[in-house]
Motif scaffolding. Structure first.
Motif, PDB file in Angstrom:
ATOM      1  N   ASN A 261       0.807  -1.214   0.000  1.00 28.63           N
ATOM      2  CA  ASN A 261       0.000   0.000   0.000  1.00 28.63           C
ATOM      3  C   ASN A 261       0.840   1.264   0.000  1.00 28.63           C
ATOM      4  N   THR A 278      -9.141 -10.136   2.171  1.00 25.54           N
ATOM      5  CA  THR A 278      -9.635  -8.894   1.582  1.00 25.54           C
ATOM      6  C   THR A 278     -10.099  -7.913   2.646  1.00 25.54           C
ATOM      7  N   SER A 279     -10.751  -8.421   3.692  1.00 20.84           N
ATOM      8  CA  SER A 279     -11.255  -7.530   4.741  1.00 20.84           C
ATOM      9  C   SER A 279     -10.110  -6.835   5.474  1.00 20.84           C
ATOM     10  N   ASN A 282      -8.458  -4.222   3.238  1.00 19.00           N
ATOM     11  CA  ASN A 282      -9.242  -2.982   3.175  1.00 19.00           C
ATOM     12  C   ASN A 282      -9.007  -2.117   4.410  1.00 19.00           C
ATOM     13  N   LYS A 283      -8.892  -2.741   5.577  1.00 26.66           N
ATOM     14  CA  LYS A 283      -8.633  -1.975   6.808  1.00 26.66           C
ATOM     15  C   LYS A 283      -7.263  -1.306   6.746  1.00 26.66           C
ATOM     16  N   LYS A 285      -5.609  -0.533   3.983  1.00 22.00           N
ATOM     17  CA  LYS A 285      -5.685   0.512   2.943  1.00 22.00           C
ATOM     18  C   LYS A 285      -6.333   1.776   3.492  1.00 22.00           C
ATOM     19  N   ASP A 286      -7.424   1.612   4.245  1.00 26.08           N
ATOM     20  CA  ASP A 286      -8.151   2.758   4.794  1.00 26.08           C
ATOM     21  C   ASP A 286      -7.301   3.497   5.818  1.00 26.08           C
ATOM     22  N   LYS A 289      -4.600   5.467   3.938  1.00 29.30           N
ATOM     23  CA  LYS A 289      -5.240   6.586   3.233  1.00 29.30           C
ATOM     24  C   LYS A 289      -5.595   7.728   4.177  1.00 29.30           C
TER      25      LYS A 289
END
Length: 292
Positions: A261, A278-279, A282-283, A285-286, A289
């Motif tokens: 990332n 995937t879950s 996503n955490k 990545k968030d 970000k």
């Protein structure tokens, strides 16, 4: 002689390509990211490097590449450990160690020696190592805890300069800090406990998450070492969520996804390790970000 081990060391991951081979461009990118991020030293061929899945030839190539990319900018520590004492001694003898400042050697795993067996194992490594030796206690992986008493007994030997303590038992850390010899280094192997250990008198950390957030993590530890605890804990509290994510599905799956990332290298692993779900991805990545 081992003052370079104070502060933040990072246990480098090994980037792989899609086909499972070592991604040497990724290795270079990771080393540069850590050096530019301000960490104090690099640890090569630790657990995070997936070293148990690397062949002798791959280890040699990886070490040579890291040494070349680092180009003497930071001190280097090399992991040489296992559960066959004779084989470790042979590996130490056969490894080109001229670029390294110390050896990190883990408590023997799987065969679960007694405390006296652990002592004798490290004593002979002490006697035959050409470099200072840093002990590594991580019972969650080895199945055996090296007690504070055994650590303090080993601390009397001339080549053994410190311990990477990763029991997760803060009382054990305190026992070692309380009775250690003057120059014996106590280095945290638990990222979340690294700052509390430093504030209690410890000397730093060998970190996993530190290679994903080298600037923030090394700054936090330097604040802790200088007694600026308020600033240090502000950084720790900001990093707490990603610390959880990094280890939620095992190491180095978490840190490799973080590095992906961050655009540092890919997140491929070698079986039996697999990429994060995937879950969790996503955490991660968030978090990145929202904290850039």
């Amino acid at each position: 002689m081992s003052a370079f081990l104070k502060g933040t060391g990072v246990a480098l991951a090994t980037p792989f390509k899609n086909d499972g081979s070592i991604d040497f461009d990724g290795v270079e990118s990771l080393v540069e990211f850590c050096v530019n991020g301000g960490v104090e030293y690099l640890v090569v061929l630790g657990t995070t490097a997936e070293s148990v899945t690397l062949s002798k030839e791959e280890k040699k190539s990886l070490v040579e590449h890291i040494v070349a990319v680092n180009d003497k900018r930071l001190p280097l520590v090399i992991g040489i450990g296992g559960n066959n004492t004779a084989a470790i001694l042979q590996e130490i003898e056969n490894t080109e160690l001229s670029a390294f400042d110390a050896i990190l050697s883990v408590v023997p795993m799987y065969n679960r020696p007694s405390q006296e067996g652990i002592y004798q194992h490290f004593k002979i490594i002490n006697d035959q190592s050409p470099l200072p030796v840093l002990l590594y206690n991580v019972p969650s992986r080895t199945g055996t805890n090296m007690t504070a008493e055994t650590t303090l007994k080993l601390a009397q030997l001339d080549k053994i300069v410190g311990i990477k303590e990763a029991t997760g038992d803060f009382t054990q850390v305190l026992k070692i800090l309380k009775d250690r010899p003057k120059d014996f280094l106590v280095i945290s192997g638990d990222d979340a406990l690294a700052l509390p250990a430093v504030v209690a008198g410890g000397d730093g950390v060998i970190s996993v998450i530190g290679q994903g957030f080298p600037e923030e993590f090394s700054k936090m530890i330097r604040f802790g070492l200088s007694g600026e605890t308020k600033q240090a804990f502000e950084i720790l509290y900001k990093l707490l969520p990603i610390l959880d994510y990094a280890f939620e599905e095992g190491n180095p799956a978490g840190i490799k996804n973080i590095l992906k990332n961050k655009g540092v290298c890919g997140d491929h692993l070698r079986l039996p390790l697999i990429s994060v779900s995937t879950s969790l991805a996503n955490k991660i990545k968030d978090y990145i970000k929202n904290n850039e």
